[in-house]
Scaffold this active site. Structure first.
Site, PDB file in Angstrom:
ATOM      1  N   GLY A 287       0.845  -1.192   0.000  1.00  0.00           N
ATOM      2  CA  GLY A 287       0.000   0.000   0.000  1.00  0.00           C
ATOM      3  C   GLY A 287       0.877   1.236   0.000  1.00  0.00           C
TER       4      GLY A 287
ATOM      5  CD  GLN B 197       3.489   5.980   2.578  1.00  0.00           C
ATOM      6  OE1 GLN B 197       2.496   5.417   2.126  1.00  0.00           O
ATOM      7  NE2 GLN B 197       4.482   5.319   3.135  1.00  0.00           N
TER       8      GLN B 197
ATOM      9  CB  CYS C 265       5.314   2.313   7.195  1.00  0.00           C
ATOM     10  SG  CYS C 265       4.864   3.853   6.379  1.00  0.00           S
ATOM     11  CG  LEU C 266       6.479   1.087   1.065  1.00  0.00           C
ATOM     12  CD1 LEU C 266       5.870   1.368  -0.304  1.00  0.00           C
ATOM     13  CD2 LEU C 266       7.589   0.042   0.955  1.00  0.00           C
TER      14      LEU C 266
ATOM     15  CG  HIS D 173      -0.337   1.414   7.360  1.00  0.00           C
ATOM     16  ND1 HIS D 173       0.654   1.098   8.263  1.00  0.00           N
ATOM     17  CD2 HIS D 173       0.249   2.217   6.431  1.00  0.00           C
ATOM     18  CE1 HIS D 173       1.786   1.705   7.897  1.00  0.00           C
ATOM     19  NE2 HIS D 173       1.575   2.379   6.780  1.00  0.00           N
ATOM     20  CD  GLU D 174      -0.926   2.459   2.846  1.00  0.00           C
ATOM     21  OE1 GLU D 174      -0.510   3.627   2.738  1.00  0.00           O
ATOM     22  OE2 GLU D 174      -0.172   1.502   3.111  1.00  0.00           O
TER      23      GLU D 174
ATOM     24  CG  HIS E 148       0.411   6.966   5.437  1.00  0.00           C
ATOM     25  ND1 HIS E 148       1.574   7.477   5.975  1.00  0.00           N
ATOM     26  CD2 HIS E 148       0.636   5.654   5.247  1.00  0.00           C
ATOM     27  CE1 HIS E 148       2.460   6.495   6.097  1.00  0.00           C
ATOM     28  NE2 HIS E 148       1.914   5.369   5.671  1.00  0.00           N
TER      29      HIS E 148
HETATM   30 NI    NI Z   1       2.793   3.512   5.578  1.00  0.00          NI
END
Ligand code: NI
Length: 184
Positions: free
Chosen positions: A46, A51, A106-107, A148-149, A152
């Site tokens: 995701g 991000q 998380c990226l 989670h997304e 953000h």
């Molecule tokens: Ni993340």
């Protein structure tokens, strides 16, 4: 389509609240396509628009990386007919049930995985890139990604769910991430 650079923890944009998408434009579609390329290259499941430096309410999910039995329900079209890639515009949670605790990453936090408790089932309503309504409900990993997304878009990060004790333990690693974010 292009891979964009992923903002790393410490970048203040990750703490901003994203603004609603008011119009589905060609630029929005391009952003979503770039986000999908970026997510796939980073081997993520995701990715949210902040991000990649865009504070709009949009996130993408790599459904191809999620086991099909976690899909409870799914209505609406997907990005350009590719069932593996989902772009959610102005998403909101309309149902969350139960609880699950598991490893989450998380990226924007390379190589950091921590135990986080999330709802077991999450249902999200959104629109697709053409403004058509879209709904998805999932459990397990899919529920975890969906929420989670969404976090953000509020400027909330998964480390916000960790205990003070755990954050203290991770202090040096988080500082290093912040330093790498400022360096590049
Ligand atoms: Ni993340």
């Amino acid at each position: 389509m292009a891979v964009r650079s992923i903002r790393i923890y410490g970048d203040p944009i990750l703490r901003e609240k994203a603004r609603p998408v008011e119009e589905t434009t060609a630029a929005l579609r391009r952003l979503a396509e770039d986000m999908i390329d970026t997510m796939i290259e980073a081997e993520g499941i995701g990715l949210a628009a902040p991000q990649v430096g865009e504070t709009v309410r949009l996130y993408v999910v790599n459904l191809g990386a999620i086991s099909p039995e976690l899909f409870q329900d799914r209505r609406g079209p997907s990005l350009d007919g590719d069932p593996a890639h989902l772009a959610l515009v102005n998403p909101r949670v309309v149902k969350q049930e139960g609880a699950q605790t598991g490893d989450e990453g998380c990226l924007s936090f390379p190589d950091l995985f921590e135990k986080v408790t999330r709802p077991e089932v999450v249902r999200v309503e959104a629109t697709d890139l053409d403004g058509r309504p879209l709904e998805i409900e999932g459990s397990g990993l899919l529920a975890r990604v969906l929420i989670h997304e969404l976090d953000h878009l509020e400027g909330t990060l998964f480390i916000d769910y960790l205990s003070k004790f755990r954050l203290q333990f991770l202090r040096t690693r988080l500082k290093k991430l912040k330093a790498s974010s400022q360096a590049g």
